[in-house]
Scaffold this active site. Sequence first.
Site, PDB file in Angstrom:
ATOM      1  N   LYS A 196     -54.397  -8.950  -0.494  1.00  0.00           N
ATOM      2  CA  LYS A 196     -55.097  -8.098   0.458  1.00  0.00           C
ATOM      3  C   LYS A 196     -54.336  -6.671   0.048  1.00  0.00           C
ATOM      4  O   LYS A 196     -53.075  -6.414   0.778  1.00  0.00           O
ATOM      5  CB  LYS A 196     -54.860  -8.134   1.808  1.00  0.00           C
ATOM      6  N   SER A 250     -44.788  -1.616   6.967  1.00  0.00           N
ATOM      7  CA  SER A 250     -44.210  -0.928   7.987  1.00  0.00           C
ATOM      8  C   SER A 250     -43.736  -2.196   8.985  1.00  0.00           C
ATOM      9  O   SER A 250     -44.447  -3.051   9.338  1.00  0.00           O
ATOM     10  CB  SER A 250     -44.958   0.040   8.926  1.00  0.00           C
ATOM     11  N   GLU A 272     -41.139  -8.111   5.195  1.00  0.00           N
ATOM     12  CA  GLU A 272     -40.287  -7.044   4.397  1.00  0.00           C
ATOM     13  C   GLU A 272     -40.758  -5.683   4.920  1.00  0.00           C
ATOM     14  O   GLU A 272     -41.921  -5.119   4.525  1.00  0.00           O
ATOM     15  CB  GLU A 272     -40.346  -7.106   3.008  1.00  0.00           C
ATOM     16  N   CYS A 307     -38.847   1.564   0.509  1.00  0.00           N
ATOM     17  CA  CYS A 307     -38.472   1.052   1.551  1.00  0.00           C
ATOM     18  C   CYS A 307     -36.846   1.276   1.773  1.00  0.00           C
ATOM     19  O   CYS A 307     -36.403   1.416   3.101  1.00  0.00           O
ATOM     20  CB  CYS A 307     -38.561  -0.500   1.574  1.00  0.00           C
ATOM     21  N   GLU A 407     -38.077   6.006  10.114  1.00  0.00           N
ATOM     22  CA  GLU A 407     -38.547   6.242   8.867  1.00  0.00           C
ATOM     23  C   GLU A 407     -39.431   7.095   8.346  1.00  0.00           C
ATOM     24  O   GLU A 407     -40.473   7.216   8.770  1.00  0.00           O
ATOM     25  CB  GLU A 407     -39.014   4.514   8.272  1.00  0.00           C
TER      26      GLU A 407
HETATM   27  P1  NAD Z   1     -48.461  -0.559   6.615  1.00  0.00           P
HETATM   28  O1  NAD Z   1     -47.597  -1.449   7.408  1.00  0.00           O
HETATM   29  O2  NAD Z   1     -49.243   0.482   7.139  1.00  0.00           O
HETATM   30  O3  NAD Z   1     -49.487  -1.554   5.546  1.00  0.00           O
HETATM   31  C1  NAD Z   1     -49.085  -2.426   4.772  1.00  0.00           C
HETATM   32  C2  NAD Z   1     -50.260  -3.329   4.688  1.00  0.00           C
HETATM   33  O4  NAD Z   1     -50.717  -3.904   5.849  1.00  0.00           O
HETATM   34  C3  NAD Z   1     -51.323  -2.519   4.010  1.00  0.00           C
HETATM   35  O5  NAD Z   1     -52.073  -3.897   3.185  1.00  0.00           O
HETATM   36  C4  NAD Z   1     -52.341  -2.432   5.232  1.00  0.00           C
HETATM   37  O6  NAD Z   1     -53.853  -2.515   4.876  1.00  0.00           O
HETATM   38  C5  NAD Z   1     -52.030  -3.686   6.090  1.00  0.00           C
HETATM   39  N1  NAD Z   1     -52.295  -3.430   7.434  1.00  0.00           N
HETATM   40  C6  NAD Z   1     -52.275  -2.321   8.222  1.00  0.00           C
HETATM   41  N2  NAD Z   1     -52.491  -2.555   9.474  1.00  0.00           N
HETATM   42  C7  NAD Z   1     -52.758  -3.896   9.505  1.00  0.00           C
HETATM   43  C8  NAD Z   1     -53.093  -4.800  10.736  1.00  0.00           C
HETATM   44  N3  NAD Z   1     -53.423  -4.396  12.338  1.00  0.00           N
HETATM   45  N4  NAD Z   1     -53.659  -5.964  10.450  1.00  0.00           N
HETATM   46  C9  NAD Z   1     -53.131  -6.512   9.263  1.00  0.00           C
HETATM   47  N5  NAD Z   1     -52.747  -5.752   8.094  1.00  0.00           N
HETATM   48  C10 NAD Z   1     -52.668  -4.647   8.299  1.00  0.00           C
HETATM   49  O7  NAD Z   1     -47.346   0.080   5.533  1.00  0.00           O
HETATM   50  P2  NAD Z   1     -47.588   1.216   4.351  1.00  0.00           P
HETATM   51  O8  NAD Z   1     -47.839   2.503   4.822  1.00  0.00           O
HETATM   52  O9  NAD Z   1     -48.634   0.457   3.494  1.00  0.00           O
HETATM   53  O10 NAD Z   1     -46.274   1.003   3.534  1.00  0.00           O
HETATM   54  C11 NAD Z   1     -45.294   1.661   4.092  1.00  0.00           C
HETATM   55  C12 NAD Z   1     -43.915   0.665   4.557  1.00  0.00           C
HETATM   56  O11 NAD Z   1     -43.905  -0.410   3.777  1.00  0.00           O
HETATM   57  C13 NAD Z   1     -42.923   1.406   5.063  1.00  0.00           C
HETATM   58  O12 NAD Z   1     -42.503   1.065   6.306  1.00  0.00           O
HETATM   59  C14 NAD Z   1     -41.817   0.595   4.013  1.00  0.00           C
HETATM   60  O13 NAD Z   1     -40.500   0.962   4.277  1.00  0.00           O
HETATM   61  C15 NAD Z   1     -42.300  -0.656   3.900  1.00  0.00           C
HETATM   62  N6  NAD Z   1     -42.056  -1.174   2.425  1.00  0.00           N
HETATM   63  C16 NAD Z   1     -41.086  -2.246   2.640  1.00  0.00           C
HETATM   64  C17 NAD Z   1     -40.384  -2.869   1.541  1.00  0.00           C
HETATM   65  C18 NAD Z   1     -39.564  -3.826   1.694  1.00  0.00           C
HETATM   66  O14 NAD Z   1     -39.263  -4.758   0.593  1.00  0.00           O
HETATM   67  N7  NAD Z   1     -38.666  -4.139   2.690  1.00  0.00           N
HETATM   68  C19 NAD Z   1     -41.155  -2.546   0.355  1.00  0.00           C
HETATM   69  C20 NAD Z   1     -42.340  -1.557   0.235  1.00  0.00           C
HETATM   70  C21 NAD Z   1     -42.608  -0.997   1.336  1.00  0.00           C
END
Ligand code: NAD
Length: 505
Positions: A196, A250, A272, A307, A407
């Site tokens: 997804k 996140s 992650e 991240c 963040e």
């Molecule tokens: P996000 O949490 O908003 O979304 C991540 C994924 O989750 C997307 O595919 C989104 O569609 C899905 N999602 C969102 N709400 C959901 C829900 N209620 N139910 C199920 N799925 C849902 O994060 P983002 O804005 O896409 O990415 C940024 C974040 O990702 C930052 O916090 C960053 O630090 C983190 N990140 C972490 C790593 C790591 O390796 N630790 C790597 C890259 C990004």
Amino acid sequence: MNLEQAKKMDRKAWHKLAGKIKPETRNFIDGKFVDSRKGKRFDSINPVNGETVAEVVRSDAGDVDAAVKSARKAFKSGVWSRMAPRDRMAVLYRYADLIQEHAVDFALLDVLNMGKPVSDMLNSDVPGSATCFQFFAETIDKQEGVVTATAASEFNYILREPLGVVGCVVPWNYPLMMASWKVAPALAAGNSVILKPAEQSPLSGNLMAKLFMEAGGPAGVFNVVQGLGEEAGKALALHMDVDKIGFTGSAEVGKLMMVYSGQSNMKRVTTECGGKTPQIVTGDVPDMDTAIQYCINGIYGNQGEVCNAGSRLLVDAKIHDEFVERFKKKAKGQFQPGDPFDPSTTMGPLVTKGQQKRVLSYIDIGKKEGAKLQFGGGVPSGFEKGAYVAPTLFTGVNNKMRIAQEEIFGPVAAVLPYKNIDQAVEMANDSIYGLAASIWTRDINVAHKAARDLQSGVVWVNCFDHGDMTLPWGGYKQSGFGRDKCQETMLHHTQTKAVWVHLGE
Ligand code: NAD
């Protein structure tokens, strides 16, 4: 065109190709592209100019269910899960080659979707993703079971088996690479996968699934459902027939994944999540210029949408003023916002106007909290149409401020002075996150002691963001649990089965 040829293309050539691109926007289920059942779509927007790149399928629970059924059917048939290890390896090796051969296509899709510089795609995301599939392909025939010590009348062996159906829910900051980190180990272990992608960067996921079939992967093993997090992502995480969710995103949504697991079938979850990475620059930093360059790269690379972005620069008070002056001088002219299709550009727009608004609001918060804005802090002139934010530096920050705790996920660095190393480590650890940290020092004792005391999944000494596929990637605290890359990841995608045979007296 291969990767090396792609690196020779100029801005005009990239724009010409971008103008012609017709991305696949449907779901990929059971080896075919299919529309959503209800026909709903959402716009995928180019953050450079706000134009619609494509209208992408907006899946609901019914579409997710179709993908899960396809994945389960493939898993049960054994067509992939029981394929001879070396045959499975051969598919993933071919697949890694195909990723490189399609470097231009992946670069076009991810640049159009999230605005990252095309040179980053060619130098990092594409080769890094190919290497990820190679690495996990290499692990396939190295998985071994165990025979335990038993009485002569008994025979106990332990098999390591795939989990079944794995859902991969990924973010937008490295669309191809984050998907690769999740999908590669899941496939290598013999699972069927449903990817997804993030709604901000949906397009490269479809190409990934299509190429898996071209590499000889069987239908139904790699599926993609497009859609919004709260619809498609949630339906996947709540599905009763998904065995694991591998999540990157996140911390807020990572926590929801655990809730969804508890509300459904207790599926396994690995997360992650975010970070607020400290870089500790001690008074005896071996080479201040090098440290400063790594601090600049660490917060402004990928627009700060990383991240482990080094957003907190903890600097020994004794060298603080010199550090700030030299940082300002060195940063000038680097990471200047530009057209991401220009191979010389090092900073593109943020992923969306929404993300731009969020980052700008943190800059306002920083000013109101009393931090001193040294440079940046707004939308660079000439780039008002896009979601750009200029590289920004705050000094006079203390660790209680929101800009030091939350963040931001944008190109905003905060410098925090400290008095002694114990205080520096305490400040570094005073965070809900613990993804990464670094320390710059000549003193070997200080380095090793800090490495032990810092609460984070990785500690770099006299470098930042170095590593390869062998480096375990994952967090302490609210940066999540589980590890990406590295061999340990295979354990998160398999389970053990004990077979106890009574042989008789
Ligand atoms: P996000 O949490 O908003 O979304 C991540 C994924 O989750 C997307 O595919 C989104 O569609 C899905 N999602 C969102 N709400 C959901 C829900 N209620 N139910 C199920 N799925 C849902 O994060 P983002 O804005 O896409 O990415 C940024 C974040 O990702 C930052 O916090 C960053 O630090 C983190 N990140 C972490 C790593 C790591 O390796 N630790 C790597 C890259 C990004």
